[in-house]
Design an enzyme around this catalytic site. Sequence first.
Site, PDB file in Angstrom:
ATOM      1  N   HIS A   1       0.883  -1.181   0.000  1.00 29.75           N
ATOM      2  CA  HIS A   1       0.000   0.000   0.000  1.00 29.75           C
ATOM      3  C   HIS A   1       0.919   1.229   0.000  1.00 29.75           C
ATOM      4  O   HIS A   1       2.034   1.177   0.519  1.00 29.75           O
ATOM      5  CB  HIS A   1      -0.830  -0.048   1.290  1.00 29.75           C
ATOM      6  CG  HIS A   1      -1.893   0.983   1.423  1.00 29.75           C
ATOM      7  ND1 HIS A   1      -1.646   2.262   1.867  1.00 29.75           N
ATOM      8  CD2 HIS A   1      -3.221   0.928   1.188  1.00 29.75           C
ATOM      9  CE1 HIS A   1      -2.777   2.946   1.905  1.00 29.75           C
ATOM     10  NE2 HIS A   1      -3.757   2.160   1.495  1.00 29.75           N
TER      11      HIS A   1
ATOM     12  N   ASP B   1       2.938  -4.753   8.081  1.00 28.68           N
ATOM     13  CA  ASP B   1       1.693  -4.009   7.859  1.00 28.68           C
ATOM     14  C   ASP B   1       0.565  -5.043   7.902  1.00 28.68           C
ATOM     15  O   ASP B   1       0.359  -5.797   6.949  1.00 28.68           O
ATOM     16  CB  ASP B   1       1.763  -3.306   6.502  1.00 28.68           C
ATOM     17  CG  ASP B   1       0.418  -2.726   6.072  1.00 28.68           C
ATOM     18  OD1 ASP B   1      -0.593  -2.971   6.759  1.00 28.68           O
ATOM     19  OD2 ASP B   1       0.385  -2.046   5.030  1.00 28.68           O
TER      20      ASP B   1
ATOM     21  N   GLN C   1      -4.662  -5.584   6.704  1.00 24.21           N
ATOM     22  CA  GLN C   1      -5.657  -6.468   6.087  1.00 24.21           C
ATOM     23  C   GLN C   1      -5.635  -7.882   6.657  1.00 24.21           C
ATOM     24  O   GLN C   1      -6.474  -8.704   6.282  1.00 24.21           O
ATOM     25  CB  GLN C   1      -5.428  -6.546   4.567  1.00 24.21           C
ATOM     26  CG  GLN C   1      -5.573  -5.235   3.837  1.00 24.21           C
ATOM     27  CD  GLN C   1      -7.006  -4.712   3.802  1.00 24.21           C
ATOM     28  OE1 GLN C   1      -7.960  -5.435   4.084  1.00 24.21           O
ATOM     29  NE2 GLN C   1      -7.162  -3.450   3.467  1.00 24.21           N
TER      30      GLN C   1
ATOM     31  N   LYS D   1     -10.647  -1.140  10.124  1.00 20.03           N
ATOM     32  CA  LYS D   1     -10.741  -2.334   9.270  1.00 20.03           C
ATOM     33  C   LYS D   1     -11.015  -3.576  10.115  1.00 20.03           C
ATOM     34  O   LYS D   1     -11.188  -4.672   9.610  1.00 20.03           O
ATOM     35  CB  LYS D   1      -9.445  -2.512   8.467  1.00 20.03           C
ATOM     36  CG  LYS D   1      -9.195  -1.366   7.484  1.00 20.03           C
ATOM     37  CD  LYS D   1      -7.973  -1.617   6.653  1.00 20.03           C
ATOM     38  CE  LYS D   1      -7.441  -0.365   5.977  1.00 20.03           C
ATOM     39  NZ  LYS D   1      -8.227   0.073   4.819  1.00 20.03           N
TER      40      LYS D   1
ATOM     41  N   CYS E   1      -4.794   2.455  -3.664  1.00 18.43           N
ATOM     42  CA  CYS E   1      -3.551   2.957  -3.048  1.00 18.43           C
ATOM     43  C   CYS E   1      -2.420   1.957  -3.232  1.00 18.43           C
ATOM     44  O   CYS E   1      -1.581   1.775  -2.333  1.00 18.43           O
ATOM     45  CB  CYS E   1      -3.739   3.285  -1.564  1.00 18.43           C
ATOM     46  SG  CYS E   1      -4.902   4.591  -1.268  1.00 18.43           S
TER      47      CYS E   1
HETATM   48  N1  PLP Z   1      -1.870  -0.977   4.493  1.00 20.84           N
HETATM   49  C1  PLP Z   1      -2.804  -1.691   3.863  1.00 20.84           C
HETATM   50  C2  PLP Z   1      -2.459  -3.053   3.361  1.00 20.84           C
HETATM   51  C3  PLP Z   1      -4.069  -1.172   3.669  1.00 20.84           C
HETATM   52  O1  PLP Z   1      -4.995  -1.888   3.037  1.00 20.84           O
HETATM   53  C4  PLP Z   1      -4.356   0.121   4.153  1.00 20.84           C
HETATM   54  C5  PLP Z   1      -5.681   0.731   3.920  1.00 20.84           C
HETATM   55  O2  PLP Z   1      -6.378   0.392   2.990  1.00 20.84           O
HETATM   56  C6  PLP Z   1      -3.361   0.817   4.826  1.00 20.84           C
HETATM   57  C7  PLP Z   1      -2.132   0.238   4.975  1.00 20.84           C
HETATM   58  C8  PLP Z   1      -3.611   2.182   5.387  1.00 20.84           C
HETATM   59  O3  PLP Z   1      -4.552   2.080   6.409  1.00 20.84           O
HETATM   60  P1  PLP Z   1      -5.169   3.396   7.081  1.00 20.84           P
HETATM   61  O4  PLP Z   1      -5.686   4.242   5.955  1.00 20.84           O
HETATM   62  O5  PLP Z   1      -6.246   2.857   7.960  1.00 20.84           O
HETATM   63  O6  PLP Z   1      -4.080   4.058   7.831  1.00 20.84           O
END
Ligand code: PLP
Length: 428
Positions: free
Chosen positions: A145, A222, A225, A248, A386
């Site tokens: 992401h 990270d 998900q 999430k 993203c």
């Molecule tokens: N990392 C992953 C794999 C994501 O799917 C997302 C959000 O879609 C993020 C990071 C960023 O999360 P947040 O916008 O809740 O900070």
Amino acid sequence: MTTATNMTGAPGHAAAIPSDGLAALDPHRIRQDFPILDQQVNGKPLVYLDNAATTQKPRAVIDAISNYYLNNNANVHRGVHTLSQRATDDYEVGREAVRRFINAPDVNEVIYVRGTTEGLNLVAHSYGRKYFKAGDEVIITGMEHHSNIVPWQILRQEIGIRLRVVPFNDDGELLMDEYESLLNDRTRLVSVVHQSNALGTVNPIAAMAELAHARGIPVLVDAAQSVPHMPVDVQALGADFLTFSGHKLYGPTGIGALWGRSDLLNDMPPYQSGGEMIRSVTFEETIYNTLPHKFEAGTPDIAGAIGLGAAIEYLESIGMERIAAYEQALLRYGTEKLGDIEGVRLIGTAEDKGGILSFHMESAHPHDIGTILDAEGIAVRTGHHCAQPVMARYGVPATVRASLAFYNTTDDIDALVTAIDRVIEVFG
Ligand code: PLP
């Protein structure tokens, strides 16, 4: 805090999970806990398939937040009065829930952040700025992401570090040989997504961490998900840092957690500064607070933390293994159904993947597909999610992404398939 009752229709945690994953839980009973799902959109029953963007909130979470504002609202850690003590207690109950949920060794290693983005930025700007120098390398993967790409690019501009990227095959699986060959004496950190939001791929974190640790390199995960959809154990994964977002995980927006090994966190400088993160301040000198407060400057999202704790308790009452078994079965069902539609190209077909059905159709732009689906009451995400480098890897500008949660049903998938047939009627 409110503890949810057993929503599975099964006799409790200890009950064996049926081998037919779709029988692992009763989604119709679970849906009763999510008031928002019971509505019509554009005259059709809502089919919510945008769970990778954000999940819906069970009543237990909404009630915990209202209870805080209705009965206990006060600032935390600052007052001797009863409301402040109640607020502090519930805020810290949330922290302990996070610790338990990811099997962290010590509750003081759990830092509340705004979400995954802030968790990744905290490590980049605190750990990275302290330890990285020009020529040092950070390894990420081709399926990150943007929030796990851009902070390292900022350090590249500021410090002169190098970003090394692990490629993946057409199914969306990391090339582990390439990963191994990227590890070297200049590598200072491996920062990797556990489950890709664009592809659904679940990466082999434990194996990656083992290879990194053999060279003394820490691993940041990270888990935005993964934590909502499978049991995640930071110790079993061999993570050194792990971060995720509350929204999430069926909890509120604006709250998430960063877990890190205390020896690493203790040696890191504060990320932000001000109240709460200090032990004492004079004009000559400030002594920082201990963990986790050193990283929690200012008044935090108290209601958010309480809501996050309630979300975790709710999920624990169902069981993450049960949730994972059900979602895997639903994913198999959806993969088969979408795979049968001519003109639909599934993007992300890894052996080990979570409930993400990303697809592309030559005949229609993803945004047009999304608009037709919305007219049918179906919420999906269209765009680059993203993860623009992933789109570039497959040569598409965007995909349509249906992402699953444990309140989704085979009927939801069937509605999606019918709506895609409608897209084909319109666009050919
Ligand atoms: N990392 C992953 C794999 C994501 O799917 C997302 C959000 O879609 C993020 C990071 C960023 O999360 P947040 O916008 O809740 O900070």
